[in-house]
Design a protein around this motif. Structure first.
Motif, PDB file in Angstrom:
ATOM      1  N   THR A   1     119.660  -0.814  22.691  1.00 46.22           N
ATOM      2  CA  THR A   1     119.323  -2.273  23.506  1.00 46.22           C
ATOM      3  C   THR A   1     117.813  -1.749  24.098  1.00 46.22           C
ATOM      4  N   PRO A   2     116.661  -2.357  23.409  1.00 43.33           N
ATOM      5  CA  PRO A   2     115.436  -2.246  23.945  1.00 43.33           C
ATOM      6  C   PRO A   2     115.138  -2.467  25.533  1.00 43.33           C
ATOM      7  N   LYS A   3     114.825  -1.668  26.218  1.00 42.37           N
ATOM      8  CA  LYS A   3     114.667  -2.035  27.637  1.00 42.37           C
ATOM      9  C   LYS A   3     113.464  -1.157  28.342  1.00 42.37           C
ATOM     10  N   ALA A   4     112.620  -1.211  27.555  1.00 41.00           N
ATOM     11  CA  ALA A   4     111.036  -1.055  27.965  1.00 41.00           C
ATOM     12  C   ALA A   4     109.882  -1.689  27.325  1.00 41.00           C
ATOM     13  N   LYS A   5     108.969  -2.012  27.964  1.00 39.06           N
ATOM     14  CA  LYS A   5     107.858  -2.841  27.603  1.00 39.06           C
ATOM     15  C   LYS A   5     106.603  -2.260  28.245  1.00 39.06           C
ATOM     16  N   LEU A   6     105.458  -2.083  27.377  1.00 42.46           N
ATOM     17  CA  LEU A   6     104.303  -1.578  27.882  1.00 42.46           C
ATOM     18  C   LEU A   6     103.575  -2.842  28.411  1.00 42.46           C
ATOM     19  N   ILE A   7     103.242  -2.792  29.422  1.00 40.11           N
ATOM     20  CA  ILE A   7     102.242  -3.740  30.111  1.00 40.11           C
ATOM     21  C   ILE A   7     100.904  -3.534  30.500  1.00 40.11           C
ATOM     22  N   GLN A   8      99.902  -4.092  29.664  1.00 38.86           N
ATOM     23  CA  GLN A   8      98.430  -3.523  29.807  1.00 38.86           C
ATOM     24  C   GLN A   8      97.628  -4.401  30.699  1.00 38.86           C
ATOM     25  N   ASP A   9      97.438  -3.791  31.884  1.00 36.80           N
ATOM     26  CA  ASP A   9      96.718  -4.595  33.109  1.00 36.80           C
ATOM     27  C   ASP A   9      95.097  -4.695  32.783  1.00 36.80           C
ATOM     28  N   GLY A  10      94.532  -4.080  31.800  1.00 40.95           N
ATOM     29  CA  GLY A  10      93.218  -3.921  31.916  1.00 40.95           C
ATOM     30  C   GLY A  10      92.696  -3.053  30.735  1.00 40.95           C
ATOM     31  N   PRO A  11      91.683  -2.651  30.414  1.00 38.21           N
ATOM     32  CA  PRO A  11      91.393  -2.043  29.154  1.00 38.21           C
ATOM     33  C   PRO A  11      91.954  -0.696  29.086  1.00 38.21           C
ATOM     34  N   ASN A  12      91.862   0.151  30.293  1.00 38.95           N
ATOM     35  CA  ASN A  12      92.501   1.487  30.180  1.00 38.95           C
ATOM     36  C   ASN A  12      93.722   1.570  31.338  1.00 38.95           C
ATOM     37  N   THR A  13      94.195   0.546  31.843  1.00 38.65           N
ATOM     38  CA  THR A  13      95.268   0.428  32.978  1.00 38.65           C
ATOM     39  C   THR A  13      96.406  -0.172  32.554  1.00 38.65           C
ATOM     40  N   ALA A  14      97.420   0.551  32.705  1.00 32.60           N
ATOM     41  CA  ALA A  14      98.880  -0.016  32.116  1.00 32.60           C
ATOM     42  C   ALA A  14     100.016   0.765  32.743  1.00 32.60           C
ATOM     43  N   HIS A  15     101.109  -0.083  32.487  1.00 31.90           N
ATOM     44  CA  HIS A  15     102.474   0.617  33.259  1.00 31.90           C
ATOM     45  C   HIS A  15     103.747  -0.097  32.195  1.00 31.90           C
ATOM     46  N   ILE A  16     104.618   0.791  32.212  1.00 32.06           N
ATOM     47  CA  ILE A  16     105.923   0.530  31.530  1.00 32.06           C
ATOM     48  C   ILE A  16     106.965  -0.138  32.489  1.00 32.06           C
ATOM     49  N   GLU A  17     107.331  -1.269  32.029  1.00 31.79           N
ATOM     50  CA  GLU A  17     108.448  -2.082  32.734  1.00 31.79           C
ATOM     51  C   GLU A  17     109.847  -1.808  32.083  1.00 31.79           C
ATOM     52  N   MET A  18     110.664  -1.446  32.760  1.00 37.20           N
ATOM     53  CA  MET A  18     112.128  -1.227  32.228  1.00 37.20           C
ATOM     54  C   MET A  18     113.155  -2.063  32.862  1.00 37.20           C
ATOM     55  N   ALA A  19     113.735  -2.480  32.132  1.00 33.69           N
ATOM     56  CA  ALA A  19     114.993  -3.303  32.516  1.00 33.69           C
ATOM     57  C   ALA A  19     116.210  -2.406  32.793  1.00 33.69           C
ATOM     58  N   ALA A  20     116.012  -1.595  33.936  1.00 28.78           N
ATOM     59  CA  ALA A  20     116.943  -0.546  34.075  1.00 28.78           C
ATOM     60  C   ALA A  20     116.876  -0.265  35.672  1.00 28.78           C
ATOM     61  N   GLY A  21     117.973   0.141  36.309  1.00 29.08           N
ATOM     62  CA  GLY A  21     117.967   0.596  37.685  1.00 29.08           C
ATOM     63  C   GLY A  21     117.203   2.164  37.632  1.00 29.08           C
ATOM     64  N   PHE A  22     117.076   2.657  39.006  1.00 30.75           N
ATOM     65  CA  PHE A  22     116.203   3.924  38.883  1.00 30.75           C
ATOM     66  C   PHE A  22     116.989   5.131  38.061  1.00 30.75           C
ATOM     67  N   ASP A  23     118.534   5.183  38.297  1.00 32.87           N
ATOM     68  CA  ASP A  23     119.267   6.358  37.788  1.00 32.87           C
ATOM     69  C   ASP A  23     118.940   6.290  36.186  1.00 32.87           C
ATOM     70  N   ARG A  24     119.102   5.043  35.613  1.00 31.74           N
ATOM     71  CA  ARG A  24     118.830   5.063  34.151  1.00 31.74           C
ATOM     72  C   ARG A  24     117.483   5.166  33.508  1.00 31.74           C
ATOM     73  N   ALA A  25     116.634   4.446  34.416  1.00 33.41           N
ATOM     74  CA  ALA A  25     115.135   4.557  34.055  1.00 33.41           C
ATOM     75  C   ALA A  25     114.672   6.371  34.215  1.00 33.41           C
ATOM     76  N   TRP A  26     115.043   6.878  35.218  1.00 34.67           N
ATOM     77  CA  TRP A  26     115.101   8.211  35.185  1.00 34.67           C
ATOM     78  C   TRP A  26     115.401   8.829  34.184  1.00 34.67           C
ATOM     79  N   ARG A  27     116.520   8.939  33.947  1.00 32.08           N
ATOM     80  CA  ARG A  27     117.033   9.434  32.831  1.00 32.08           C
ATOM     81  C   ARG A  27     116.718   9.362  31.383  1.00 32.08           C
ATOM     82  N   ASP A  28     116.297   8.316  31.246  1.00 29.60           N
ATOM     83  CA  ASP A  28     115.670   7.635  29.750  1.00 29.60           C
ATOM     84  C   ASP A  28     114.280   8.233  29.787  1.00 29.60           C
ATOM     85  N   THR A  29     113.566   8.270  30.787  1.00 32.04           N
ATOM     86  CA  THR A  29     112.263   8.639  30.950  1.00 32.04           C
ATOM     87  C   THR A  29     112.042  10.222  30.622  1.00 32.04           C
ATOM     88  N   GLY A  30     113.186  10.943  31.226  1.00 30.41           N
ATOM     89  CA  GLY A  30     113.302  12.537  30.919  1.00 30.41           C
ATOM     90  C   GLY A  30     113.523  12.634  29.303  1.00 30.41           C
TER      91      GLY A  30
END
Length: 382
Positions: free
Chosen positions: A257-286
């Protein structure tokens, strides 16, 4: 037709001589194929130094596991480590509550034992399976093997059976694997154990006529089945029967189940949005960090921070290939890893954000920061 270099890689110089004198016999097909996993014999035949350069090996002796309730002190931790080293045996008699946990296409091991007691056992486990450790940090619960060859992938053909083990070192699969293990303390007295695999494969560089003129090491896709094999072996090492371990690992994984999306806020600024609570997001990022070209030096789960090093292949300034530099025995001063902070922040019960900071905790609003987030997103959506 296979050229001379390829023949030398498959059979070795001595075997080619035998093959010429016994051409009629050589035409026989391979009689057996060993599809098991065996890295034990690779140490004697590895050839070049496959370890990371020294600047990537950082055992942080002054840090400790992160325990959520904050009750563990350094003195208590050191006492636990000393006790586990003094009392450990070759094999544990069994651990109640040991189980495989799953989330989609990911597996990890949960053990109802403190991490300091488990770490020496897991270290022994990798050494018993034929690996050397290039990162061995009991204070952070992180260990990493060197690059090693799975010798079981070499076919037991007729020629090799005749030559025997005396010339075994001339055979090479052209593949290497390394494994990372990370121990996470999700709650007191319970440890999560993550095993991730990375692979490299040697590919030919051909000239205009199609002849192989040189080889280059490149990345190959992560193999979840190899991770599953070693999770099962580790469960056996910790006291579970082989049948029980295989049965737990064999349970099918859930849908991807894809649960991450890269959001580009500017030319070199971005963040990842994850459809998961902290515990799951922490585990998946690790896990994404472990499976990428990141070295996790430490992490602080309470603050949601992974402290990492990263080598950008573009910074190498040559065409030898990234893995060729890692496998080189010389100290390449150009291969310098930069430090970053990968921050996981909860934004709701089922949403989180991941972003990158520089070593001083400032936003990494550069092309490098965007590249790191892009790589993480690729891993998070695989």
């Amino acid at each position: 037709m296979m050229n001379l270099m390829q023949l030398l890689r498959q059979y070795g110089a001595m075997t080619l001589v035998i093959g010429v004198t016994t051409l009629g016999v050589v035409a026989c097909k391979s009689v057996t194929t060993n599809d098991t996993v065996d890295y034990k014999s690779s140490g004697a035949v590895r050839g070049p130094n496959l370890a990371y350069p020294p600047d990537l090996i950082t055992a942080q002796a002054d840090r400790r596991y992160i325990v959520q309730d904050g009750t563990a002190t350094m003195s208590e931790y050191n006492a636990a480590v000393k006790k586990s080293v003094d009392t450990r045996k070759n094999v544990m008699t069994g651990i109640p509550g040991m189980r495989i946990a799953r989330d989609g296409e990911r597996r990890w091991l949960v053990v109802e034992k403190p991490a300091p007691e488990l770490y020496p056992q897991i270290k022994d486990f990798w050494q018993e399976n034929g690996f050397l450790l290039v990162i061995d940090s009991p204070s952070t619960g992180i260990m990493e093997t060197d690059w090693s060859e799975n010798r079981a992938k070499i076919s037991q053909d007729f020629i090799r059976s005749i030559v025997g083990s005396a010339l075994d070192s001339i055979y090479d699969t052209g593949e290497r694997d390394k494994y990372k293990t990370r121990l996470e303390v999700s709650k007191p007295g319970e440890t999560e154990i993550y095993i991730t695999q990375r692979g490299a494969i040697e590919k030919c560089t051909s000239d205009s006529t199609g002849n192989c003129i040189s080889t280059i090491w490149t990345a190959r896709p992560n193999d979840p089945e190899l991770e599953a094999i070693f999770l099962a072996r580790l469960m056996e090492r910790l006291g579970m029967t082989q049948e029980q371990a295989k049965a737990q690992v064999a349970v099918p994984l859930g849908p991807k189940t894809p649960k991450a999306k890269l959001i580009q806020d500017g030319p070199n600024t971005a963040h990842i949005e994850m459809a998961a609570g902290f515990d799951r997001a922490w585990r998946d990022t690790g896990l994404a960090l472990d499976r990428s070209n990141f070295t996790v030096e430490d992490r602080n789960r309470t603050n949601g921070v992974y402290y990492v090093r990263y080598v950008n292949p573009k910074d190498l300034g040559d065409t030898k290939g990234f893995f060729s530099n890692l496998f080189s025995s010389k100290d390449d001063s150009s291969l310098k890893a930069k430090k970053y902070l990968v921050v996981v922040k909860s934004t709701g019960d089922s949403s989180s954000t991941v972003y990158v900071q520089d070593a001083d905790g400032r936003p990494e609003n550069t092309a490098a920061g965007l590249q790191l987030l892009t790589l993480l997103t690729e891993q998070l959506t695989r």
